[in-house]
Enzyme design. Structure first.
Site, PDB file in Angstrom:
ATOM      1  N   CYS A   1       0.799  -1.227   0.000  1.00 19.21           N
ATOM      2  CA  CYS A   1       0.000   0.000   0.000  1.00 19.21           C
ATOM      3  C   CYS A   1       0.831   1.276   0.000  1.00 19.21           C
ATOM      4  O   CYS A   1       0.738   2.091  -0.918  1.00 19.21           O
ATOM      5  CB  CYS A   1      -0.939   0.019   1.214  1.00 19.21           C
ATOM      6  SG  CYS A   1      -2.393  -1.032   1.030  1.00 19.21           S
ATOM      7  N   ILE A   2       1.614   1.489   1.037  1.00 20.71           N
ATOM      8  CA  ILE A   2       2.243   2.794   1.236  1.00 20.71           C
ATOM      9  C   ILE A   2       3.193   3.179   0.106  1.00 20.71           C
ATOM     10  O   ILE A   2       3.224   4.344  -0.286  1.00 20.71           O
ATOM     11  CB  ILE A   2       2.951   2.847   2.603  1.00 20.71           C
ATOM     12  CG1 ILE A   2       1.931   2.606   3.719  1.00 20.71           C
ATOM     13  CG2 ILE A   2       3.595   4.206   2.814  1.00 20.71           C
ATOM     14  CD1 ILE A   2       2.525   2.611   5.096  1.00 20.71           C
TER      15      ILE A   2
END
Length: 439
Positions: free
Chosen positions: A272-273
């Site tokens: 995600c990040i």
């Protein structure tokens, strides 16, 4: 008056389908099975299907015992035949949404799944996208595919977006006890999705649209990326000033308001990040804007492996040794502590950089016995080495990339010739601190 769909939810007669049985999908399977539903899981990876059918889990947060019980009790069936997507009453899409080589959204897996559902879509089915994506994906990409066969959303089928909020390795937070955001294409879709999740999780948070739910997920991860970038930038500055950034952060954290802890590291990892902020910057460009703040944060975070390599070279030089030709053991190749997930781990970028500098590489990770093939990195064929005293002492340097809790840091420092620590993992080691170099 309750709808037939809600009645099937309440009676647990509804069959739940989950597409993508990875770190997002398999925990969803568990939460619905434990809520009393039967679940039909789908994945294109036949090896995963085979393991699940044999009662074996490849996800650290879910035990093989649990999988075996769910399969043997008939509560969970794993399948690769996408023609069976017409069977579930609700279908949750949990497929990857990576970036392409231009750092732009790659929705091929979402689109392919939507087409497979559309081919067998039947009246009354609920489709929910959980994959992280940019605002507008559910309405502009998924909806037209599902409606192409003449089905009308809100009448013939329902469509919603509910972002995954899985935190691998977090024993305190699960799908069941993490608030679930839900945005529907229309009111009937929102009602159906809220009813489904409300039967399985502790709290459902309805929002006004799919776009709000999609944007909220992007905000959550962009917030983390920007603050980690700040910590990483300060790490570079304070290192140049010979100030311990870790002590600075702990000192600032004593303020009981207006400050939240974020730590620097060797780079970002995970599904995600490292990805989501680029979705937002891409979306800004589509609207003629520039997400300069987010793009700068991405640049800071993606250059951290280069910074680590230079710090490693400096640490070796201070000991009279060269990086080129040196023996370097990387401790931890998973993207975060105590998980077996290597996706986007900075360890692989570090391996590329160190390999280009002529380093003889080795690694240890108790969760990853053999280095997997990676989509975005050239990965050497290596197996995890045992951390014996003899092996540690044979290395020119041990580079700490992932601080798994099973590591005995005192043992590592005692036997290593030099330790470069990117995670402040050795902060409590008393003996041999002269061999520790924080990077």
């Amino acid at each position: 008056m309750n709808s037939p769909f809600e009645e099937r939810i309440k009676s647990r007669a509804a069959l739940v389908g989950v597409v993508g049985l990875g770190y997002v999908g398999l925990p969803l399977v568990r939460v619905f099975v434990e809520a009393g539903f039967h679940v039909l899981g789908f994945d294109v990876d036949d090896a995963k299907i085979d393991q699940l059918q044999r009662g074996h889990s490849y996800i650290g947060d879910i035990s093989s015992e649990w999988v075996a019980n769910a399969v043997n009790n008939g509560k969970f069936i794993a399948a690769s035949d996408m023609r069976r997507l017409g069977e579930p009453d609700a279908i949750l899409i949990c497929v990857p949404t990576p970036l392409d080589e231009r750092h732009e959204p790659d929705l091929q897996y979402v689109e392919a799944t939507a087409r497979q559902i559309a081919a067998v879509l039947r009246a009354g089915q609920l489709v929910i996208l959980e994959s992280t994506t940019y605002p507008g994906t559910t309405r502009k990409i998924v909806l037209p595919i599902l409606a192409a066969g003449g089905h009308t959303v809100g009448r013939d089928f329902f469509l919603a977006y509910s972002p995954e909020r899985v935190d691998p390795g977090n024993s305190h937070r699960s799908v069941a006890n993490t608030p679930k955001l839900v945005g529907g294409i229309d009111e009937p879709s929102l009602y159906a999705a809220t009813a489904l999740y409300g039967a399985a999780v502790a709290k459902v948070v309805p929002v006004s649209s799919c776009e709000v739910a999609e944007a909220a997920k992007i905000l959550e991860n962009s917030y983390r990326a920007v603050n980690i970038a700040l910590a990483n930038e300060l790490k570079k500055l304070f290192t140049a000033m010979e100030i311990d950034v870790w002590e600075v952060i702990e000192a600032a954290a004593t303020k009981p308001f207006g400050f939240q802890l974020f730590y620097p590291g060797p780079g970002l990892g995970g599904h995600c990040i490292p990805v989501d902020p680029f979705y937002l910057s891409w979306l800004a460009r589509q609207h003629g804007l520039a997400a300069e703040f987010i793009e700068l944060a991405g640049e800071v975070n993606t250059t951290m492996p280069e910074f680590v390599v230079e710090q490693l070279a400096a640490a070796l030089a201070a000991c009279g040794r060269d990086l080129s030709g040196g023996k370097i053991c990387i401790l931890g190749v998973a993207y975060k502590r105590d998980v077996a997930d290597p996706r986007e781990s900075p360890a692989f970028r570090l391996m590329e950089l160190l390999g280009a500098r002529g380093v003889e590489l080795s690694y240890n990770d108790p969760h990853i016995p053999v280095l997997p093939k990676m989509r975005n990195f050239a990965v050497p064929s290596l197996a995890s080495r045992d951390l014996s005293a003899e092996f540690l002492s044979s290395q020119d340097c041990v580079l700490i990339v992932t601080d798994h809790s099973t590591y005995d840091w005192e043992f590592v420092v005692r036997h290593a010739r030099l330790v470069v620590d990117t995670r402040n993992a050795t902060r409590n080691v008393k003996i041999g601190r002269e061999k520790i170099y924080k990077a």
